[in-house]
Design a protein around this motif. Structure first.
Motif, mmCIF file in Angstrom:
data_model
loop_
_atom_site.group_PDB
_atom_site.id
_atom_site.type_symbol
_atom_site.label_atom_id
_atom_site.label_comp_id
_atom_site.label_asym_id
_atom_site.label_seq_id
_atom_site.Cartn_x
_atom_site.Cartn_y
_atom_site.Cartn_z
ATOM 1 N N ILE A 52 0.853 -1.186 0.000
ATOM 2 C CA ILE A 52 0.000 0.000 0.000
ATOM 3 C C ILE A 52 0.888 1.234 0.000
ATOM 4 C CG2 ILE A 52 -1.662 1.321 1.356
ATOM 5 C CD1 ILE A 52 -2.784 -1.385 2.324
ATOM 6 N N GLN A 53 0.660 2.116 -0.961
ATOM 7 C CA GLN A 53 1.480 3.310 -1.110
ATOM 8 C C GLN A 53 0.578 4.540 -1.114
ATOM 9 O OE1 GLN A 53 4.197 3.045 -4.429
ATOM 10 N NE2 GLN A 53 4.470 0.841 -4.171
ATOM 11 N N PHE A 54 0.883 5.503 -0.251
ATOM 12 C CA PHE A 54 0.143 6.753 -0.188
ATOM 13 C C PHE A 54 0.701 7.708 -1.244
ATOM 14 C CE2 PHE A 54 -0.288 5.807 4.611
ATOM 15 C CZ PHE A 54 -1.338 4.938 4.361
ATOM 16 N N VAL A 55 -0.177 8.222 -2.083
ATOM 17 C CA VAL A 55 0.284 9.031 -3.215
ATOM 18 C C VAL A 55 -0.221 10.464 -3.183
ATOM 19 C CG1 VAL A 55 0.614 7.031 -4.712
ATOM 20 C CG2 VAL A 55 -1.613 8.164 -4.669
ATOM 21 N N ASP A 56 -1.262 10.766 -2.408
ATOM 22 C CA ASP A 56 -1.744 12.143 -2.313
ATOM 23 C C ASP A 56 -2.500 12.317 -1.000
ATOM 24 O OD1 ASP A 56 -2.113 14.753 -3.008
ATOM 25 O OD2 ASP A 56 -3.402 14.379 -4.740
ATOM 26 N N GLU A 113 -5.280 9.471 -0.829
ATOM 27 C CA GLU A 113 -5.269 8.614 -2.014
ATOM 28 C C GLU A 113 -4.122 7.625 -1.884
ATOM 29 O OE1 GLU A 113 -5.558 10.361 -5.856
ATOM 30 O OE2 GLU A 113 -6.931 11.943 -5.194
ATOM 31 N N PHE A 114 -4.417 6.369 -2.195
ATOM 32 C CA PHE A 114 -3.386 5.348 -2.106
ATOM 33 C C PHE A 114 -3.597 4.289 -3.180
ATOM 34 C CE2 PHE A 114 -6.836 3.742 0.531
ATOM 35 C CZ PHE A 114 -6.855 2.377 0.305
ATOM 36 N N VAL A 115 -2.520 3.600 -3.492
ATOM 37 C CA VAL A 115 -2.596 2.479 -4.425
ATOM 38 C C VAL A 115 -2.283 1.207 -3.661
ATOM 39 C CG1 VAL A 115 -2.060 3.840 -6.471
ATOM 40 C CG2 VAL A 115 -0.196 2.819 -5.150
ATOM 41 N N SER A 151 -5.311 -1.423 -7.353
ATOM 42 C CA SER A 151 -6.298 -0.357 -7.502
ATOM 43 C C SER A 151 -5.785 0.945 -6.896
ATOM 44 C CB SER A 151 -7.615 -0.746 -6.820
ATOM 45 O OG SER A 151 -7.417 -0.968 -5.426
ATOM 46 N N ARG A 152 -6.330 2.059 -7.366
ATOM 47 C CA ARG A 152 -6.095 3.377 -6.777
ATOM 48 C C ARG A 152 -7.368 3.768 -6.039
ATOM 49 N NH1 ARG A 152 -2.441 7.905 -8.393
ATOM 50 N NH2 ARG A 152 -3.175 9.784 -7.301
ATOM 51 N N ARG A 190 -3.522 -7.365 12.002
ATOM 52 C CA ARG A 190 -2.087 -7.361 11.699
ATOM 53 C C ARG A 190 -1.619 -5.944 11.390
ATOM 54 N NH1 ARG A 190 0.985 -10.910 6.985
ATOM 55 N NH2 ARG A 190 3.088 -10.038 7.331
ATOM 56 N N LEU A 191 -0.643 -5.457 12.144
ATOM 57 C CA LEU A 191 -0.076 -4.137 11.914
ATOM 58 C C LEU A 191 0.841 -4.185 10.700
ATOM 59 C CD1 LEU A 191 0.294 -1.196 12.968
ATOM 60 C CD2 LEU A 191 2.286 -2.049 14.240
ATOM 61 N N ILE A 192 0.553 -3.336 9.702
ATOM 62 C CA ILE A 192 1.391 -3.328 8.496
ATOM 63 C C ILE A 192 2.123 -2.003 8.304
ATOM 64 C CG2 ILE A 192 -0.059 -5.045 7.335
ATOM 65 C CD1 ILE A 192 -1.084 -2.666 5.569
ATOM 66 N N MET A 193 1.656 -0.928 8.957
ATOM 67 C CA MET A 193 2.304 0.369 8.819
ATOM 68 C C MET A 193 2.137 1.143 10.121
ATOM 69 S SD MET A 193 0.653 1.225 5.082
ATOM 70 C CE MET A 193 1.406 2.811 4.866
#
Length: 204
Positions: A52-56, A113-115, A151-152, A190-193
């Motif tokens: 999971i990547q935060f983009v905005d 927003e994240f992908v 997905s975004r 489950r903690l992922i971030m």
């Protein structure tokens, strides 16, 4: 607010090793017992197996008659410089300088927003806890039930802030960066971030 340095968090090759091996499960119930800000990260970047990547990211006031955008990454807003001792963890440690006006806002809206990577995600949950020094001010809990793979996505969150006395506001204004938050991101239990933030409500 979600505590992320969005420009740097997902640069290719960024790796942060967590030296300590935890002897307990970091669950939602566990982090909800915290009464003060953490002084370490409770997972590694490699724990984000869903990629999971935060983009905005955007923060805005929703108070009637005072609606305005306070921070908008997509329009060029940038966080304050990180503290000098953060080191490699700068990728998940952020500072916001909001100024005194922010303390008078009653309702805040954020748009994240994240992908997502190749795996579907069930019960993507963020627990965000805010502190001043070693005292809990408020805690927020948001869940997105399902995220499709590859997905975004846009995640809208509404924060109703606690009403603060003038004494509290004066103390927060006089102590830049001593207001802090932890944002914990779970998939199921489950903690992922884990991201951390500091806030400045002073004029400078």
């Amino acid at each position: 607010m979600a505590a992320v340095d969005y420009e740097q968090q997902w640069e290719e090759g960024a790796v942060v090793e967590q030296q300590e091996e935890y002897q307990y499960a970091v669950t939602p119930d566990y982090v909800n017992t915290f009464t003060g800000p953490t002084d370490q990260f409770f997972c590694t970047l490699q724990d984000n197996v869903y990629n999971i990547q935060f983009v905005d990211f955007k923060i805005r006031s929703l108070d009637q008659g005072a609606e305005q955008v306070l921070f908008d990454l997509g329009q060029g807003s940038r966080p304050a410089p990180p503290p000098p001792d953060v080191g490699q963890d700068v990728v998940r440690h952020i500072r916001y300088h909001f100024g005194p006006y922010f303390l008078d806002i009653g309702t805040i809206g954020t748009t994240l927003e994240f992908v997502n990577g190749e795996y579907e995600v069930h019960d993507f949950r963020m627990i965000e806890r805010h502190y001043f020094r070693d005292q809990l001010i408020t805690s927020y809990d948001f869940t997105m039930p399902f995220v499709m793979p590859n997905s975004r996505n846009t995640w809208e969150m509404i924060y109703t802030k606690p009403e603060l006395s003038q004494e509290w506001k004066d103390a927060l204004m006089a102590a830049p960066w001593e207001a802090r938050s932890d944002s914990f991101y779970f998939v199921g239990d489950r903690l992922i971030m884990h991201n951390r933030a500091e806030y400045n409500y002073g004029y400078e």
